[in-house]
Enzyme design. Structure first.
Site, mmCIF file in Angstrom:
data_model
loop_
_atom_site.group_PDB
_atom_site.id
_atom_site.type_symbol
_atom_site.label_atom_id
_atom_site.label_comp_id
_atom_site.label_asym_id
_atom_site.label_seq_id
_atom_site.Cartn_x
_atom_site.Cartn_y
_atom_site.Cartn_z
ATOM 1 N N THR A 44 0.818 -1.210 0.000
ATOM 2 C CA THR A 44 0.000 0.000 0.000
ATOM 3 C C THR A 44 0.850 1.257 0.000
ATOM 4 O O THR A 44 0.361 2.334 -0.315
ATOM 5 C CB THR A 44 -0.929 0.034 1.231
ATOM 6 N N SER A 147 8.787 5.076 5.474
ATOM 7 C CA SER A 147 7.927 5.647 6.514
ATOM 8 C C SER A 147 8.604 5.529 7.883
ATOM 9 O O SER A 147 9.756 5.884 8.034
ATOM 10 C CB SER A 147 6.551 4.969 6.497
ATOM 11 N N LYS A 157 8.411 4.847 -3.601
ATOM 12 C CA LYS A 157 6.986 4.970 -3.925
ATOM 13 C C LYS A 157 6.789 5.916 -5.102
ATOM 14 O O LYS A 157 7.462 6.949 -5.194
ATOM 15 C CB LYS A 157 6.238 5.499 -2.687
ATOM 16 N N ASP A 305 6.406 11.224 11.718
ATOM 17 C CA ASP A 305 7.298 10.103 11.453
ATOM 18 C C ASP A 305 8.386 10.534 10.464
ATOM 19 O O ASP A 305 8.491 11.708 10.114
ATOM 20 C CB ASP A 305 6.520 8.888 10.960
ATOM 21 N N ASP A 307 9.074 10.338 7.234
ATOM 22 C CA ASP A 307 8.788 11.045 5.982
ATOM 23 C C ASP A 307 7.692 12.091 6.147
ATOM 24 O O ASP A 307 7.276 12.720 5.178
ATOM 25 C CB ASP A 307 8.428 10.064 4.870
ATOM 26 N N ASP A 309 4.470 11.921 6.889
ATOM 27 C CA ASP A 309 3.091 11.734 6.446
ATOM 28 C C ASP A 309 2.184 11.287 7.598
ATOM 29 O O ASP A 309 0.975 11.163 7.414
ATOM 30 C CB ASP A 309 3.014 10.759 5.269
ATOM 31 N N GLU A 392 -6.890 7.949 8.452
ATOM 32 C CA GLU A 392 -6.814 6.515 8.706
ATOM 33 C C GLU A 392 -6.233 6.272 10.095
ATOM 34 O O GLU A 392 -5.489 7.097 10.618
ATOM 35 C CB GLU A 392 -5.978 5.815 7.636
ATOM 36 N N GLU A 393 -6.561 5.138 10.668
ATOM 37 C CA GLU A 393 -6.270 4.863 12.073
ATOM 38 C C GLU A 393 -4.783 4.887 12.411
ATOM 39 O O GLU A 393 -4.413 5.028 13.569
ATOM 40 C CB GLU A 393 -6.862 3.504 12.481
ATOM 41 N N SER A 394 -3.922 4.781 11.398
ATOM 42 C CA SER A 394 -2.481 4.767 11.647
ATOM 43 C C SER A 394 -1.892 6.169 11.670
ATOM 44 O O SER A 394 -0.701 6.352 11.407
ATOM 45 C CB SER A 394 -1.782 3.914 10.596
#
Length: 547
Positions: A44, A147, A157, A305, A307, A309, A392-394
């Protein structure tokens, strides 16, 4: 889950990565295309791996970059390619390898000056800014990052002209081409020396930092933030945005203190995560141990984190705020403080994110757009303005500019972090206090994620389950009200299963890298009810997999 005795403490010398050995392996390793773990594989978030396991090295990057060049030709993408890297040790070698191929293929390439690091959102922002109003000569990009993964890892990516993560149709094609190049010994890969690539007429310097920083006033209420004089603490976690914070403070007159200026490729300054790994995860209480300890020195504290994001928010009221809690607060605040946003702008969330977001969305009278895991599902809605906020949850999120137009189509940890300061300045309460108020009104959420073993055959079965294969009528004492294998928002396959009751749910998805599946669960009836949901979830999935 067994917590390492080192969790929350600085790593011992024996836990640090041998960086020279890691980089040497990048250049000397030869992947075997017949071994699945050594092939190019896009998850992903792009291709990831380590040179120590021959899953991320020079040959992978040369092959992937040549495949991207072919894809660009096939799709007539002939504008500049924006490329940047984070602070992982393998990122600079990967950037060098990619540039050798891009220059040989005469791709107009935009790199940061002086070897500067570039956050993921800064690349998405650059792509969208360049493409605004254009219908041809469109730009795209490459993001070099694993990441928040450990120091041993590298990541690569591709972001197409929409600025967000490439869809699975694109990554599948690029991956297949790259693996064909590997199998053929890279004979079809064009390449020139790094020195020549740097001097090539197609290689240009781009000021990622100032182009991003100078635009922040169009998405964050910097006037309120400056006038409030709230004290902001930032731990860059040694990541790609470390040099952004002081220019942000200077440009907008903020009382902002960078509490840690360390940059080390082995990340020796990072407290060890729960499992004994060094991991730059801003949602981990262990990795964020240092900043949490400073929470009372600032009105609001934040981190991202490697990078940039993902975001981590430390409040005076509750300490480190769980990602799901902050997502709900962002929704609650933004849709009441962005009057120029379209009245029909939706709230986007992934199927494994908290149902508290659903409840806040309903309270605000907005429409919910629920999609499978992966930020790529939000890209079109962010571009056309139909999505105002998505998360999103992360701990990944993005949202629209103040005028409702697109900002980034990739996750942006910096705007999420700065919004926490805006919320505190505007409301006089930090996001932790605001969430407590929401919980009193809408219910207290208990949320967790666990893992269960699954072999490759079982993982494939889990991806292809149908609702009819779940025959149970109740879960944790409540009637099952929904069984989903496709996301309600866009009908796309979850590649797993989600089962819900009135006051709880679980979702199960196979891991892309390990022989396990992950179970996400939530209850609004307390921790014991959540434990029952998670326990019965494994039974429900195991029973379905046996059919």
């Amino acid at each position: 889950m067994t917590i390492s005795p080192h969790a929350g403490k600085l790593p011992e010398p024996g836990m640090l990565t041998n960086i020279p050995k890691l980089i040497s392996a990048y250049y000397t390793g030869i992947p075997d295309p017949s071994v699945a773990a050594q092939k190019v594989s896009f998850g992903t978030s792009g291709h990831r791996g380590s040179s120590f396991s021959t899953s991320f090295n020079e040959r992978h990057i040369l092959a992937i970059t040549q495949a991207i060049c072919l894809y660009r030709k096939q799709k007539n993408i002939d504008g500049p390619l924006f490329i940047g890297m984070d602070t992982h040790a393998l990122s600079l070698p990967a950037l060098s390898s990619a540039l050798e191929v891009l220059a040989a293929n005469e791709v107009e390439t935009m790199i940061a000056g002086d070897g500067e690091w570039v956050p993921t959102p800064s690349i998405s922002h650059a792509i969208l800014s360049y493409n605004k109003g254009r219908v041809s000569g469109l730009a795209d990009g490459i993001v070099i990052t694993p990441s928040h993964n450990p120091p041993t890892d590298g990541g690569f990516k591709y972001n197409p002209p929409n600025g967000g993560p490439a869809g699975s149709d694109v990554t599948r094609w690029v991956g297949e081409q790259a693996n064909a190049f590997l199998a053929d010994g890279l004979r079809s890969v064009k390449r020139i020396s790094y020195d020549k690539a740097l001097r090539a007429p197609t290689t240009h310097r781009y000021d990622y930092l100032n182009n991003y920083v100078n635009d922040l006033g169009n998405i964050i209420d910097m006037d309120t933030l400056r006038n409030s004089k709230i004290r902001i603490g930032v731990d860059p976690l040694g990541g790609a945005g470390i040099h952004y914070w002081e220019p942000i403070a200077a440009r907008y007159g903020l009382d902002l203190t960078v509490v840690n200026q360390a940059i080390e490729p082995d990340f020796r300054f990072m407290p060890v995560d729960w499992d004994g790994q060094i991991r730059m995860d801003p949602s981990s209480t262990y990795a964020m141990h240092n900043l949490v300890g400073l929470k009372d020195k600032f009105d609001i504290s934040m981190a991202c984190d490697t990078d940039y994001d993902r975001h981590g928010i430390v409040t005076r009221s509750v300490g480190l705020l769980p990602p799901n809690h902050y997502l709900a607060v962002m929704v609650y605040y933004l849709f009441q403080h962005r009057p120029q946003w379209p009245a029909k702008a939706m709230v986007g969330k992934t199927v494994v994110s908290s149902r508290m977001i659903d409840r806040v969305t309903a309270k605000l009278g907005r429409k919910l757009y629920e999609v499978p895991v992966g930020f790529k599902w939000f890209v079109d809605g962010l571009v056309d303005g139909s999505i105002g906020f998505c998360g999103e949850e992360s701990a990944g999120a993005s949202f629209a500019r103040k005028n409702g137009e697109v900002w980034t189509t990739d996750k942006d940890g910096m705007i999420a972090a700065l919004l926490a300061a805006e919320i505190t300045a505007t409301t006089g309460r930090d996001p932790g206090a605001l969430y407590e108020e929401l919980a009193k009104e809408l219910g207290v959420s208990s949320y967790d994620r666990v893992e269960a073993k699954a072999n490759p055959e079982q993982k494939e079965k889990l991806k292809k389950l149908s609702p009819e294969q779940v025959t149970q009528k109740e879960m944790a004492g409540e009637k099952i009200t929904e069984v989903l294998t496709n996301a309600p928002g866009n009908g796309a396959a979850i590649e797993g299963l989600k089962v819900g009751t009135e006051n709880g749910w679980f979702a199960a998805r196979p891991s892309g890298t390990e022989d396990i599946y992950k179970i996400y669960g939530e209850s609004f009836h307390g921790e014991e009810h959540l434990k029952r949901i998670l326990a019965e979830a494994q039974q429900i999935v195991d029973a379905a997999l046996k059919k």
